[in-house]
Design a protein around this motif. Sequence first.
Motif, mmCIF file in Angstrom:
data_model
loop_
_atom_site.group_PDB
_atom_site.id
_atom_site.type_symbol
_atom_site.label_atom_id
_atom_site.label_comp_id
_atom_site.label_asym_id
_atom_site.label_seq_id
_atom_site.Cartn_x
_atom_site.Cartn_y
_atom_site.Cartn_z
ATOM 1 N N PHE A 71 0.713 -1.035 -0.051
ATOM 2 C CA PHE A 71 0.154 0.047 0.148
ATOM 3 C C PHE A 71 0.709 1.256 0.008
ATOM 4 O O PHE A 71 2.175 1.192 0.405
ATOM 5 C CB PHE A 71 -1.068 -0.071 1.291
ATOM 6 C CG PHE A 71 -0.478 0.117 2.606
ATOM 7 C CD1 PHE A 71 -0.292 1.480 2.879
ATOM 8 C CD2 PHE A 71 0.166 -0.634 3.326
ATOM 9 C CE1 PHE A 71 0.132 2.171 4.161
ATOM 10 C CE2 PHE A 71 0.524 -0.507 4.462
ATOM 11 C CZ PHE A 71 0.686 0.745 4.985
ATOM 12 N N ILE A 72 0.331 2.067 -0.307
ATOM 13 C CA ILE A 72 1.164 3.511 -0.477
ATOM 14 C C ILE A 72 0.125 4.842 -0.336
ATOM 15 O O ILE A 72 -1.084 4.846 -0.947
ATOM 16 C CB ILE A 72 1.651 3.746 -1.762
ATOM 17 C CG1 ILE A 72 2.744 4.956 -1.829
ATOM 18 C CG2 ILE A 72 0.996 3.919 -2.887
ATOM 19 C CD1 ILE A 72 3.930 5.053 -0.599
ATOM 20 N N PRO A 77 -0.353 12.064 -1.890
ATOM 21 C CA PRO A 77 -0.552 13.208 -1.361
ATOM 22 C C PRO A 77 -2.275 13.527 -1.649
ATOM 23 O O PRO A 77 -2.970 14.091 -0.803
ATOM 24 C CB PRO A 77 -0.135 14.346 -2.055
ATOM 25 C CG PRO A 77 1.273 13.857 -2.383
ATOM 26 C CD PRO A 77 0.905 12.244 -2.495
ATOM 27 N N ASN A 78 -2.851 12.698 -2.793
ATOM 28 C CA ASN A 78 -4.161 13.020 -2.896
ATOM 29 C C ASN A 78 -5.056 11.775 -3.186
ATOM 30 O O ASN A 78 -5.886 11.753 -3.740
ATOM 31 C CB ASN A 78 -4.487 13.985 -4.089
ATOM 32 C CG ASN A 78 -3.851 13.511 -5.555
ATOM 33 O OD1 ASN A 78 -3.133 12.315 -5.495
ATOM 34 N ND2 ASN A 78 -4.056 13.991 -6.592
ATOM 35 N N HIS A 79 -4.333 10.580 -2.990
ATOM 36 C CA HIS A 79 -5.175 9.369 -3.161
ATOM 37 C C HIS A 79 -4.412 8.133 -2.151
ATOM 38 O O HIS A 79 -3.400 8.641 -1.843
ATOM 39 C CB HIS A 79 -5.313 8.940 -4.550
ATOM 40 C CG HIS A 79 -3.904 8.603 -5.461
ATOM 41 N ND1 HIS A 79 -3.151 9.841 -6.064
ATOM 42 C CD2 HIS A 79 -3.280 7.784 -5.673
ATOM 43 C CE1 HIS A 79 -2.329 9.359 -6.503
ATOM 44 N NE2 HIS A 79 -2.284 7.887 -6.503
ATOM 45 N N PHE A 80 -4.810 6.915 -2.206
ATOM 46 C CA PHE A 80 -4.177 6.111 -1.736
ATOM 47 C C PHE A 80 -4.299 4.767 -2.707
ATOM 48 O O PHE A 80 -5.497 4.381 -3.282
ATOM 49 C CB PHE A 80 -5.123 5.796 -0.290
ATOM 50 C CG PHE A 80 -4.909 4.308 0.574
ATOM 51 C CD1 PHE A 80 -5.763 3.046 0.373
ATOM 52 C CD2 PHE A 80 -3.760 4.505 1.214
ATOM 53 C CE1 PHE A 80 -5.644 2.297 1.100
ATOM 54 C CE2 PHE A 80 -3.689 3.236 2.062
ATOM 55 C CZ PHE A 80 -4.668 2.038 1.827
ATOM 56 N N SER A 118 1.607 -4.755 -7.524
ATOM 57 C CA SER A 118 2.440 -4.282 -6.232
ATOM 58 C C SER A 118 3.500 -3.445 -6.956
ATOM 59 O O SER A 118 3.628 -2.621 -6.249
ATOM 60 C CB SER A 118 3.103 -5.813 -5.963
ATOM 61 O OG SER A 118 2.056 -6.534 -5.248
ATOM 62 N N GLN A 119 4.030 -3.824 -7.976
ATOM 63 C CA GLN A 119 4.973 -2.517 -8.536
ATOM 64 C C GLN A 119 4.577 -1.457 -8.981
ATOM 65 O O GLN A 119 5.282 -0.561 -8.539
ATOM 66 C CB GLN A 119 5.728 -3.620 -9.777
ATOM 67 C CG GLN A 119 6.631 -4.529 -9.478
ATOM 68 C CD GLN A 119 7.557 -4.094 -8.512
ATOM 69 O OE1 GLN A 119 8.583 -3.178 -8.518
ATOM 70 N NE2 GLN A 119 7.794 -5.058 -7.578
ATOM 71 N N TYR A 120 3.058 -1.378 -9.311
ATOM 72 C CA TYR A 120 2.602 -0.080 -9.596
ATOM 73 C C TYR A 120 2.426 0.647 -8.427
ATOM 74 O O TYR A 120 2.760 1.867 -8.212
ATOM 75 C CB TYR A 120 1.318 -0.273 -10.229
ATOM 76 C CG TYR A 120 0.499 0.922 -10.477
ATOM 77 C CD1 TYR A 120 0.799 1.592 -11.820
ATOM 78 C CD2 TYR A 120 -0.382 1.513 -9.525
ATOM 79 C CE1 TYR A 120 0.080 2.866 -11.782
ATOM 80 C CE2 TYR A 120 -1.060 2.622 -9.728
ATOM 81 C CZ TYR A 120 -0.846 3.496 -10.836
ATOM 82 O OH TYR A 120 -1.561 4.653 -11.267
ATOM 83 N N ASN A 179 4.659 4.209 -7.703
ATOM 84 C CA ASN A 179 3.708 5.290 -7.683
ATOM 85 C C ASN A 179 4.329 6.662 -7.043
ATOM 86 O O ASN A 179 4.073 7.596 -7.890
ATOM 87 C CB ASN A 179 2.411 5.142 -6.975
ATOM 88 C CG ASN A 179 1.111 5.791 -7.394
ATOM 89 O OD1 ASN A 179 0.935 6.753 -6.692
ATOM 90 N ND2 ASN A 179 0.864 5.327 -8.702
ATOM 91 N N PRO A 180 5.200 6.603 -6.067
ATOM 92 C CA PRO A 180 5.549 7.947 -5.527
ATOM 93 C C PRO A 180 6.714 8.521 -6.675
ATOM 94 O O PRO A 180 6.843 9.609 -6.832
ATOM 95 C CB PRO A 180 6.548 7.420 -4.501
ATOM 96 C CG PRO A 180 5.490 6.582 -3.967
ATOM 97 C CD PRO A 180 5.193 5.685 -4.959
#
Length: 144
Positions: free
Chosen positions: A31-32, A35-38, A127-129, A133-134
């Motif tokens: 999980f990540i 700033p504007n989503h999860f 998982s890699q996406y 993502n950051p």
Amino acid sequence: MIPSEIGEIVAQEWIKTPDIRPDMNLELGEFIVMPNHFHGIIFIGNNAYNNEKMGIDAMHGRNAMHRVSTEPYKNQFGPQSKNLASIIRGFKSAVTVQARRINPDFGWQSRFHDHIIRNPNAYENISQYIINNPKKWKGDEFNK
């Protein structure tokens, strides 16, 4: 990615999800908090609330759902509980209560996107996406 105070709340509430709902046999994957989503992966194992025929997920040695029904399907409307939507609803509610103490205007998008991960390759890609993502945030259209 350094989470804001609200971002920390999001992470803490997500991490608590399996402990809050031990009867649902939940496990968290990647999980990540952005700033504007999860983004998050959650596994729902065999439990008293799903009546699916269960098999083994060879990649993780866990139960994996595979529905096999010999009875006619009955559409059951009414309050939804003990399913993915109820997990997300509870998570978002807990975050909202705390986040509005910091920012009274805090709110979530009204919907969420869910996707069933059907095989190890799809799991690895998703998982890699999430992990990467950051790295994409600088170019994100919503990064101001």
